[in-house]
Design an enzyme around this catalytic site. Structure first.
Site, PDB file in Angstrom:
ATOM      1  N   PRO A 183       4.589  -3.820   1.060  1.00 33.61           N
ATOM      2  CA  PRO A 183       4.926  -2.874   1.882  1.00 33.61           C
ATOM      3  C   PRO A 183       4.316  -1.494   1.879  1.00 33.61           C
ATOM      4  O   PRO A 183       3.808  -1.155   0.746  1.00 33.61           O
ATOM      5  CB  PRO A 183       6.536  -2.392   1.470  1.00 33.61           C
ATOM      6  CG  PRO A 183       6.763  -3.182   0.113  1.00 33.61           C
ATOM      7  CD  PRO A 183       5.471  -4.142  -0.054  1.00 33.61           C
ATOM      8  N   HIS A 184       4.001  -0.979   3.062  1.00 30.65           N
ATOM      9  CA  HIS A 184       3.223   0.259   3.024  1.00 30.65           C
ATOM     10  C   HIS A 184       3.510   1.291   4.103  1.00 30.65           C
ATOM     11  O   HIS A 184       4.276   0.807   4.854  1.00 30.65           O
ATOM     12  CB  HIS A 184       1.686  -0.116   3.077  1.00 30.65           C
ATOM     13  CG  HIS A 184       1.715  -0.961   4.283  1.00 30.65           C
ATOM     14  ND1 HIS A 184       1.832  -2.349   4.340  1.00 30.65           N
ATOM     15  CD2 HIS A 184       0.774  -0.532   5.537  1.00 30.65           C
ATOM     16  CE1 HIS A 184       1.349  -2.722   5.571  1.00 30.65           C
ATOM     17  NE2 HIS A 184       0.761  -1.909   6.223  1.00 30.65           N
TER      18      HIS A 184
END
Length: 155
Positions: free
Chosen positions: A66-67
């Site tokens: 996740p970013h």
């Protein structure tokens, strides 16, 4: 192999987190990011969830990255979490996720963000490294595996 020491610190490597589902995991990840990266946890969660809506960041093999990009961050920073139980992440291979690398970047970090994302992805795609991460006995051992190329090569 990539050395991720510019993205992680010992305090940003965590083991044993449990979450009932992906939503609960994102809540826990944002809390950890807020505490350990000293960023606005609500904004971090908002940015990660917004990115996730574009398509899963679970890229297969039990791994997710996740970013997001956010204001108030001076450089690309990461948080690595090994879950105590895998979570359904709607990953591309439909396998549940147990290794999570959160990557947060400054809003204007276009190319730098993409290069960091590629480095993390390349490192975690290494099946040998992923198995060592799953078998590591402590957050310190996880940190060593993620940040010291010599250790990974020798392990």
């Amino acid at each position: 192999m990539a050395d991720l020491s510019d993205l992680l610190r010992p305090s940003t490597v965590v083991s044993g987190i449990a979450a009932a589902n992906k939503k609960a995991l994102f809540q826990q990840l944002s809390t950890l990011v807020g505490e350990r990266l000293d960023v606005d946890h609500a904004l971090a969660q908002e940015r990660m969830v917004a990115r996730e809506k574009l398509g899963t960041t679970g890229f297969g093999g039990g791994i997710a990255i996740p970013h997001g990009r956010m204001p108030g961050i001076d450089r690309v920073r990461g948080l690595f979490v090994r879950l105590s139980r895998p979570v359904d992440f709607k990953a591309v291979d439909q396998l549940p996720v147990d290794l999570v690398f959160v990557l947060l970047s400054p809003e204007d970090a276009g190319g730098t963000h993409l290069k960091a994302l590629a480095r993390v992805s390349r490192a975690l795609r290494d099946r040998s490294l992923a198995e060592k991460l799953r078998g590591a006995g402590s957050p310190d051992a996880l940190y060593a595996l993620l940040t010291q190329a010599e250790t990974r090569d020798a392990a």
